[in-house]
Design an enzyme around this catalytic site. Sequence first.
Site, PDB file in Angstrom:
ATOM      1  N   LEU A 106       0.832  -1.204   0.000  1.00 32.07           N
ATOM      2  CA  LEU A 106       0.000   0.000   0.000  1.00 32.07           C
ATOM      3  C   LEU A 106       0.868   1.255   0.000  1.00 32.07           C
ATOM      4  CD1 LEU A 106      -2.704  -0.838   2.697  1.00 32.07           C
ATOM      5  CD2 LEU A 106      -3.120  -0.352   0.284  1.00 32.07           C
ATOM      6  N   PRO A 107       0.444   2.295  -0.702  1.00 36.40           N
ATOM      7  CA  PRO A 107       1.204   3.543  -0.704  1.00 36.40           C
ATOM      8  C   PRO A 107       1.319   4.209   0.672  1.00 36.40           C
ATOM      9  CG  PRO A 107      -0.276   3.477  -2.568  1.00 36.40           C
ATOM     10  CD  PRO A 107      -0.630   2.310  -1.688  1.00 36.40           C
ATOM     11  N   CYS A 108       0.381   3.946   1.579  1.00 40.19           N
ATOM     12  CA  CYS A 108       0.451   4.555   2.911  1.00 40.19           C
ATOM     13  C   CYS A 108       1.308   3.755   3.880  1.00 40.19           C
ATOM     14  CB  CYS A 108      -0.950   4.776   3.480  1.00 40.19           C
ATOM     15  SG  CYS A 108      -1.935   3.275   3.670  1.00 40.19           S
ATOM     16  N   ASP A 109       1.937   2.676   3.415  1.00 40.61           N
ATOM     17  CA  ASP A 109       2.804   1.860   4.251  1.00 40.61           C
ATOM     18  C   ASP A 109       4.253   2.326   4.106  1.00 40.61           C
ATOM     19  OD1 ASP A 109       2.792  -1.169   5.626  1.00 40.61           O
ATOM     20  OD2 ASP A 109       4.694  -0.574   4.718  1.00 40.61           O
ATOM     21  N   LEU A 126      -3.317   8.322  -1.163  1.00 45.53           N
ATOM     22  CA  LEU A 126      -2.926   7.283  -0.209  1.00 45.53           C
ATOM     23  C   LEU A 126      -1.529   7.485   0.380  1.00 45.53           C
ATOM     24  CD1 LEU A 126      -4.294   4.075  -1.949  1.00 45.53           C
ATOM     25  CD2 LEU A 126      -5.219   5.263   0.042  1.00 45.53           C
TER      26      LEU A 126
END
Length: 147
Positions: A106-109, A126
């Site tokens: 995920l881009p938010c990780d 994100l």
Amino acid sequence: MADLSYEIFLNHLDSPEYQSGEIEGRWGILDQENRPTWPILFFWISARNSKVYNFKFDFTGYPENAPTAVLWDLEKKSVLAAVERPNFSKRAIQVFKIWGHECNYLPCDRLAFQGHSSWLHEHAALIWNNQQDTFIKYLNELFQILN
């Protein structure tokens, strides 16, 4: 001296946004007894298949840095096996795949973002913004994928 990042996390945990998700049964923090402590915490998130998935979150550097998380097997105390991961949608398969890093894709990780500079333009909403985002952004994204 208290850990400021932990104090900030506790304030976010007490927020109406987090609390409403917990009351509505979307997510919750797992009992931390006999488990690692800050910056490692465990959350559960409910899924559309009436199943609950557990996630191991690492909040190192929070909130300046995004958290990182991975599906977790509490009994085995390890990353959830591939055959037990959610596979009921193309998005779930993509996000929860085993791909070389112990994190969700995920881009938010924090870990997943490394090496994916194109995500800045492809998935701008994100991307972690340390001036406004909280870990609830990550929980919301996981809940949406699982439901």
